[in-house]
Design an enzyme around this catalytic site. Sequence first.
Site, PDB file in Angstrom:
ATOM      1  N   SER A 180      -2.131  49.904 -25.068  1.00 51.38           N
ATOM      2  CA  SER A 180      -0.976  49.018 -24.934  1.00 51.38           C
ATOM      3  C   SER A 180      -0.358  48.908 -23.563  1.00 51.38           C
ATOM      4  O   SER A 180       0.539  48.091 -23.358  1.00 51.38           O
ATOM      5  CB  SER A 180       0.116  49.430 -25.917  1.00 51.38           C
ATOM      6  OG  SER A 180      -0.196  48.911 -27.173  1.00 51.38           O
ATOM      7  N   LYS A 214      10.479  49.287 -21.709  1.00 49.32           N
ATOM      8  CA  LYS A 214       9.989  48.844 -23.017  1.00 49.32           C
ATOM      9  C   LYS A 214      11.021  49.273 -24.056  1.00 49.32           C
ATOM     10  O   LYS A 214      11.544  50.405 -23.980  1.00 49.32           O
ATOM     11  CB  LYS A 214       8.635  49.506 -23.300  1.00 49.32           C
ATOM     12  CG  LYS A 214       7.964  49.063 -24.605  1.00 49.32           C
ATOM     13  CD  LYS A 214       6.566  49.677 -24.748  1.00 49.32           C
ATOM     14  CE  LYS A 214       5.834  49.174 -25.979  1.00 49.32           C
ATOM     15  NZ  LYS A 214       4.478  49.751 -26.119  1.00 49.32           N
ATOM     16  N   SER A 249       0.626  46.372 -26.971  1.00 45.28           N
ATOM     17  CA  SER A 249       1.931  46.098 -27.530  1.00 45.28           C
ATOM     18  C   SER A 249       3.021  45.927 -26.484  1.00 45.28           C
ATOM     19  O   SER A 249       4.068  45.374 -26.789  1.00 45.28           O
ATOM     20  CB  SER A 249       2.327  47.229 -28.479  1.00 45.28           C
ATOM     21  OG  SER A 249       2.496  48.451 -27.765  1.00 45.28           O
TER      22      SER A 249
HETATM   23  N1  GLN Z   1      -3.483  47.674 -30.112  1.00 43.57           N
HETATM   24  C1  GLN Z   1      -3.515  49.037 -30.584  1.00 43.57           C
HETATM   25  C2  GLN Z   1      -2.831  49.104 -31.909  1.00 43.57           C
HETATM   26  O1  GLN Z   1      -2.493  48.103 -32.418  1.00 43.57           O
HETATM   27  C3  GLN Z   1      -2.882  49.949 -29.584  1.00 43.57           C
HETATM   28  C4  GLN Z   1      -1.407  49.923 -29.598  1.00 43.57           C
HETATM   29  C5  GLN Z   1      -0.797  50.823 -28.585  1.00 43.57           C
HETATM   30  O2  GLN Z   1      -1.453  51.293 -27.662  1.00 43.57           O
HETATM   31  N2  GLN Z   1       0.480  51.094 -28.806  1.00 43.57           N
HETATM   32  O3  GLN Z   1      -2.629  50.130 -32.463  1.00 43.57           O
END
Ligand code: GLN
Length: 489
Positions: free
Chosen positions: A180, A81, A156
């Site tokens: 995410s 990532k 994400s």
């Molecule tokens: N979707 C969640 C957010 O927008 C989690 C994001 C994540 O786990 N990095 O914060």
Amino acid sequence: MTTSDIHRMTLSQLKRNLEAKNLSSREITESFLKRISETNKSLNAFITITEDLAISHSVEADEIIAKGKAKSLTGLPFAHKDLFCTDGILTTCASKMLSNFVPPYDATVVKRLKDAGIIMIGKTNMDEFAMGSSNETSYYGNVSNPWNLDLSPGGSSGGSAAAVAAGLAPAATGTDTGGSIRQPAALTGVTGIKPTYGRVSRYGMIAFASSLDQGGFFTKSSEDAALLLTEVAGLDEFDSTSSAEPVPDYTASINNSIKGIKIGLIKQHFEEGLDEANKKVLEEALKALGSQGAEIIEIDMPNIGLSVPTYYVVASAECSSNLSRYDGIRFGHRAENFNDLTDFYSKTRGEGFGSEVKRRIMTGTYVLSAGYYDAYYLKAQKVRQLISEDFKNAFEKVNVIAGPTTPSPAFPLGAKMDDPIEMYLNDIFTIGANLAGLPAMSIPCGFVNDLPIGLQLIGKHFGEESILQCGHQYQQITDWHQQVPEDFK
Ligand code: GLN
């Protein structure tokens, strides 16, 4: 399987083929690079492809293997990532702010995998600074879901999820602050594990919300997740929140039967927010676990429904503090035309961050400001404690908690972008494990409208062995994890 199936093999299968000298690292690496060059245009899963480096590393790996000096992951390709710092290689966090950032060091996760012999083939697309649930907030454009290019792969870590699902990489890193890893794993039909907070070092992982962030993996099987975690977990002198808890060989215990294991179902997660079709598929998955001798027990977690609002106060507060370092002086983007220092900061940050990141910084700054701190931030910390206690009580009765990863299957790109609350609710089932710092994974468990959905398994602190064991045993009697999208066969 034949060599034309390289992209469908798990890491463990590729490893066995390397050991048996059926395949060379160069062959494997080139085959993934070829797939990336053929299909990344439609998926947009990669921000950077490190082709030349990967090929030269694969040649070196083959020499090491020939000398009989292979380590546990020697010669296996892998994607990171684009939030993990990689020495000498662009690391953008999918933000304009870091679109020119080349770190001078490797994140501990990157280093440990490199030391174990892994070959990086590229850096994957993601939501900007890991803020999002659809991979649409990236400065580099959205990622598409390999099951249907008009749908979101989740976020994400959408690039890593799509890359593994479409066979562009056998495995990849992700990070999970509120879901995410698990949410995109569920929506693309792959296995995703977020270890216990502190199990894997955060050093060199660009920070979003430091008390919640945890690095982990996307793989094609629980066995592969166990293989990677065994190499990467453990104390790191560069991360004071990493744990000294001994690291077991996670690949050893996955073969144990789950007979007699107690699996809890959070009552509240089956009552509200879950689509009826998802529920039906999950019930079948639970039956399969039951058929292997697991005992299914309903548990009550009265505070779990407060997870989403609690998370959006805590995560935003921490992000507003973590992202204050991007001032145009030390890192990344810098405004060119400005009048004075304040104007410089405001132009730099105004130009460098996208709108979701700005929304989080503003919310976070608000909840931390004098007069609102007690009402929001302190209150959220108290509720976080109550949620942790709910989990603690539950784990007095059960070994593992099982349930949905997401409310529904993948949704269309653009469908939730104008409604942040609707977007935030996609993490309704995943956030609890982050607030409590627990290990959790998502494994493919069936289809709704021809789209994959995930079964979430949550463990006790440092209970990765039991969730990996349940995951692996489930994958011994089901083949959902082997399904691949029609257009990426
Ligand atoms: N979707 C969640 C957010 O927008 C989690 C994001 C994540 O786990 N990095 O914060």
